[in-house]
Design an enzyme around this catalytic site. Structure first.
Site, mmCIF file in Angstrom:
data_model
loop_
_atom_site.group_PDB
_atom_site.id
_atom_site.type_symbol
_atom_site.label_atom_id
_atom_site.label_comp_id
_atom_site.label_asym_id
_atom_site.label_seq_id
_atom_site.Cartn_x
_atom_site.Cartn_y
_atom_site.Cartn_z
ATOM 1 N N ASP A 1 15.937 5.586 -24.891
ATOM 2 C CA ASP A 1 14.652 6.180 -25.258
ATOM 3 C C ASP A 1 13.956 5.317 -26.318
ATOM 4 O O ASP A 1 12.755 5.468 -26.547
ATOM 5 C CB ASP A 1 14.863 7.594 -25.835
ATOM 6 C CG ASP A 1 14.457 8.692 -24.857
ATOM 7 O OD1 ASP A 1 13.728 8.382 -23.891
ATOM 8 O OD2 ASP A 1 14.874 9.849 -25.075
ATOM 9 N N GLN B 1 17.553 15.044 -24.740
ATOM 10 C CA GLN B 1 16.232 15.607 -24.438
ATOM 11 C C GLN B 1 15.681 16.332 -25.679
ATOM 12 O O GLN B 1 16.362 17.178 -26.263
ATOM 13 C CB GLN B 1 16.344 16.574 -23.243
ATOM 14 C CG GLN B 1 15.031 17.134 -22.766
ATOM 15 C CD GLN B 1 14.087 16.061 -22.198
ATOM 16 O OE1 GLN B 1 14.510 15.159 -21.493
ATOM 17 N NE2 GLN B 1 12.813 16.163 -22.529
ATOM 18 N N LYS C 1 14.763 13.252 -14.343
ATOM 19 C CA LYS C 1 15.363 11.995 -14.809
ATOM 20 C C LYS C 1 16.656 11.718 -14.049
ATOM 21 O O LYS C 1 16.907 10.600 -13.601
ATOM 22 C CB LYS C 1 15.617 12.057 -16.320
ATOM 23 C CG LYS C 1 14.347 11.958 -17.130
ATOM 24 C CD LYS C 1 14.550 12.273 -18.607
ATOM 25 C CE LYS C 1 13.193 12.325 -19.319
ATOM 26 N NZ LYS C 1 13.277 12.754 -20.718
#
Ligand code: NDP
Length: 284
Positions: free
Chosen positions: A120, A97, A53
């Site tokens: 997200d 994460q 990422k």
């Protein structure tokens, strides 16, 4: 029939190139989109995802900040870090994460991210906006899948779509997006009584269970479009999806490979969400 492969890698490269152009346009206004990725612990798979990422972010010309915390970091310390990132003007997107270590409440942590920086799309405010048809950030994996279906010209209006897996990050938002696109949607979970009877009705089948090879060719409707979200590390080290590729290919009309299908699109859409967050700041 032999299914054509849906090349997520190639489409992701296109999306990333478009993001890079948007980043340049923002830079001309003095804004560099910034993404903060927080990793708690040293799970090897999570480390790889976080590295990928950050690298994708930098390749698109964005600012990337990775914060790594020890596995035993108290929840309060993580929440304090998020509060600092929430108020940091150089950071437009924040991602924690998952999964988090067991002593940390994932829901509380996601709630600790400013919803306008929640790239997200997992914050309850963003989940609620999606549910009510006014999305702000779409969760990256379902968003990437919708882009793939669109790019492949797969019709959704009036078709039967079946989603196997009902997690908050993949299955549920996926079902909402398909519904919004006019599909008749069925969501299956581990309690579904006759899974094959459901999957055999699917014109479009999305599988996100984390069970390698669980969907076999005989469970597909001939000509179905099959999207395999699963990423499973087998004992011999190979990566495998949730769909048994060999038996599915002769039955499906199109299928995503693993790796090289949904995974690259997930990262590309994270960049899209981050650049969008920065653009909103410009227009605010
Ligand atoms: P979760 O474990 O959170 O959810 C799995 C879902 O699958 C649950 O709803 C579960 O049902 C359902 N399920 C499990 N077994 C069966 C079964 N035998 N029949 C029907 N449904 C079943 O997983 P995630 O959604 O987080 O991830 C799913 C997979 O996708 C994983 O392999 C993950 O690595 C991968 N993934 C890939 C991404 C990418 O970018 N390609 C991004 C995110 C995830 P129940 O609700 O009843 O427990």
């Amino acid at each position: 029939m032999t299914a054509r492969l849906i090349d997520g890698k190639a489409l992701a490269a296109q999306v990333r190139a478009q993001v890079a152009e948007r980043v340049q346009a923002l830079k001309a206004h003095g804004i560099t989109p910034g993404l903060a990725v927080v990793l708690v612990g040293d799970d090897p798979a999570s480390q790889v995802y976080v590295r990928n990422k950050a690298a994708a972010c930098e390749a698109a010309g964005m600012l990337s900040r990775t914060v790594t915390l020890a596995a035993d970091t108290p929840e309060g310390e993580l929440l304090d870090l998020l509060e600092a990132l929430n108020t940091d003007a150089s950071i437009h997107g924040i991602l924690v994460q998952l999964p988090l270590p067991g002593h940390i409440d994932t829901g509380r942590v996601i709630a600790g991210i400013d919803a306008t920086k929640d790239v997200d799309g997992f914050h309850v405010a963003n989940a609620g906006l999606l549910l009510t048809g006014r999305p702000r950030f779409l969760p990256c994996t379902p968003y990437g899948i919708m882009k793939m279906l669109e790019s492949e010209g797969v019709p959704l209006w009036g078709t039967e779509a079946v989603v196997v897996g009902a997690s908050n990050i993949v299955g549920k938002p996926m079902a909402l997006l398909l519904l919004a696109a006019g599909a008749t949607v069925t969501i299956c979970n581990s309690k579904t009584r006759d899974l094959a009877a459901q999957t055999r009705r699917a014109d479009v089948l999305i599988v996100a269970t984390g069970r390698p090879g669980m969907i076999t060719g005989d469970m597909l409707k001939p000509g179905a479009v099959v999207i395999d979200v699963g990423i499973n590390r087998l004992e011999d080290g190979r990566l495998a999806g949730d769909v048994d590729f060999e038996t599915a290919v002769p039955v499906a009309s199109a299928i995503t490979p693993v790796p090289g299908g949904v995974g690259p699109m997930t990262i590309a859409m994270l960049l899209v969400n981050t650049v969008e967050a920065a653009e909103r700041q410009l227009s605010a």
